[in-house]
Design an enzyme around this catalytic site. Structure first.
Site, short mmCIF file in Angstrom:
data_model
loop_
_atom_site.label_atom_id
_atom_site.label_comp_id
_atom_site.label_asym_id
_atom_site.label_seq_id
_atom_site.Cartn_x
_atom_site.Cartn_y
_atom_site.Cartn_z
N LYS A 142 -22.02 49.97 -94.41
CA LYS A 142 -20.86 49.05 -94.37
C LYS A 142 -19.68 49.60 -95.15
CE LYS A 142 -22.34 44.42 -93.32
NZ LYS A 142 -22.45 43.05 -93.85
N HIS B 60 -29.13 63.05 -108.84
CA HIS B 60 -29.37 61.70 -109.40
C HIS B 60 -30.03 61.82 -110.78
CE1 HIS B 60 -28.29 59.99 -105.60
NE2 HIS B 60 -29.42 60.25 -104.98
N SER C 200 -27.38 47.93 -100.76
CA SER C 200 -27.33 49.20 -100.03
C SER C 200 -28.71 49.88 -100.10
CB SER C 200 -26.26 50.09 -100.67
OG SER C 200 -26.20 51.32 -100.02
N LYS D 74 -27.19 55.35 -103.99
CA LYS D 74 -26.39 54.35 -103.27
C LYS D 74 -25.08 53.98 -103.95
CE LYS D 74 -28.03 54.12 -100.17
NZ LYS D 74 -28.04 55.37 -99.34
N ALA E 108 -11.61 61.23 -95.66
CA ALA E 108 -12.61 60.58 -96.53
C ALA E 108 -12.67 59.07 -96.33
CB ALA E 108 -12.32 60.92 -97.99
P1 A3P Z 1 -23.45 50.70 -98.04
O1 A3P Z 1 -24.91 50.81 -97.75
O2 A3P Z 1 -23.12 49.51 -98.90
O3 A3P Z 1 -22.61 50.74 -96.80
P2 A3P Z 1 -25.02 57.20 -101.38
O4 A3P Z 1 -24.29 58.25 -100.66
O5 A3P Z 1 -24.98 57.32 -102.86
O6 A3P Z 1 -26.39 57.04 -100.82
O7 A3P Z 1 -24.25 55.82 -101.11
C1 A3P Z 1 -24.21 55.26 -99.84
C2 A3P Z 1 -23.22 54.12 -99.85
O8 A3P Z 1 -21.89 54.65 -99.95
C3 A3P Z 1 -23.30 53.32 -98.56
O9 A3P Z 1 -23.01 51.95 -98.92
C4 A3P Z 1 -22.17 53.95 -97.76
O10 A3P Z 1 -21.67 53.19 -96.69
C5 A3P Z 1 -21.12 54.14 -98.85
N1 A3P Z 1 -20.05 55.06 -98.44
C6 A3P Z 1 -20.15 56.32 -98.00
N2 A3P Z 1 -18.94 56.81 -97.65
C7 A3P Z 1 -18.05 55.82 -97.87
C8 A3P Z 1 -16.63 55.69 -97.69
N3 A3P Z 1 -15.88 56.67 -97.18
N4 A3P Z 1 -16.06 54.53 -98.05
C9 A3P Z 1 -16.78 53.52 -98.55
N5 A3P Z 1 -18.12 53.57 -98.74
C10 A3P Z 1 -18.75 54.71 -98.40
#
Ligand code: A3P
Length: 292
Positions: A252, A101, A131, A46, A220
């Protein structure tokens, strides 16, 4: 009742997600042959994994950037220790991109040759926690929690996939000299995506033209990732892990959402533990969108 073992596979002191784990690979991690041009994204769950998978894929694969191919991000930059795809890593052409991870002490020894590159993405742990809470309730391969309070306890006890956040980041940072590693902050990416992409591409020795840089940055953004089926793989995820509720990995994508969830008491408790465990830790964290 504690169902943790249904979801977590503990191996050498670290908690792996059980149903997707590539057991054969983790039993032979030391021997996994690393190539000089391999690139690993390493994160605690996350912390922006999929975002960075997407950025690296955009940087490396022109057809992905131009949207002229239909390979998903998980195919281009697959998880190393989890079987989300059936890719034969050994016969994959270079450069191989992975995300993982893993804690520092479990990665293939070849990474210590310092040629292959590692990008470690870190995020303020209160937003990680929130998250992760939503994600665990959403995906059926993860243990759900009835309340944020229950999840805080599990998170602070390290009884989650990825184990203890404090150990993960500390371990990687304290052993940084053993690796060719770049640390990038999620919040820095959020506040200045362009500079962050430039920093990443420079580290990868993949300097981008202005036009390509624009294309990477544009694709992105959170909004554009949400509408891109190659990266917003909620539909695919539903098939390979299964979901319990409506939701999204791209939830979010902001800084400071913890303020909408934690009570004053929970926040103060978290702060006390954070200060104790991260005392003397040199990396800074950003907790709020308005903070510099
Ligand atoms: P949230 O749950 O706070 O929205 P991972 O990929 O390590 O599982 O992390 C997921 C988190 O990264 C999620 O956070 C997701 O929304 C956020 N995320 C993914 N792409 C993103 C982007 N382009 N900008 C900001 N946050 C992003």
């Amino acid at each position: 009742m504690d169902n943790t073992e249904d979801y977590i596979f503990k191996f050498q002191g670290y908690n792996f997600q059980r149903s997707l784990l590539n057991l054969e690979l983790i039993n032979n991690l030391d021997d996994f042959e690393i190539r000089d041009d391999d690139v690993f994204i390493v994160t605690y769950p996350k912390s922006g994994t999929i975002w960075t998978q997407h950025i690296l894929t955009l940087i490396y694969f022109e057809k992905y950037r131009n949207r002229t191919e239909n390979m998903t991000v998980n195919y281009r930059t697959p998880y190393f220790e989890y079987k989300k795809t059936k890719i034969d890593f050994l016969n994959r052409p270079s450069p191989r991109l992975f995300c993982s991870h893993l804690p520092y002490y479990l990665v293939p020894k070849g990474l210590k040759s310092k040629k292959a590159k590692i990008i470690y993405i870190y995020r303020n742990p209160k937003d990680v926690l929130i998250s992760y809470y939503h994600f665990s309730n959403f995906f059926s391969g993860f243990e759900p929690s009835q309340s944020i309070e229950c999840f805080i306890e599990r998170f602070l006890d390290g009884k989650v996939v990825g184990s203890l956040w404090f150990d993960h980041i500390r371990g990687w940072y304290e052993h940084r000299h053993d690796f060719n590693i770049l640390f990038v902050m999620y919040e820095e990416m959020k506040k200045d995506l362009r500079s962050s992409v430039q920093k990443i591409s420079r580290f990868l020795e993949k300097e981008l033209s202005e036009e390509d840089l624009d294309a990477v940055v544009n694709q992105a953004t959170f909004e554009n990732m949400k509408t891109n089926p190659l990266v917003n793989h909620d539909a695919i995820a539903k098939c390979y892990i299964g979901i319990r509720t409506d939701g999204s990995v791209l939830r979010k994508g902001t800084i400071g959402d913890w303020k909408n969830h934690l009570t004053v008491e929970q926040n103060e408790r978290f702060d006390r533990i954070f200060q104790k465990r991260m005392k003397d830790f040199p990396l800074k964290f950003i907790w709020d969108m308005d903070e510099n």
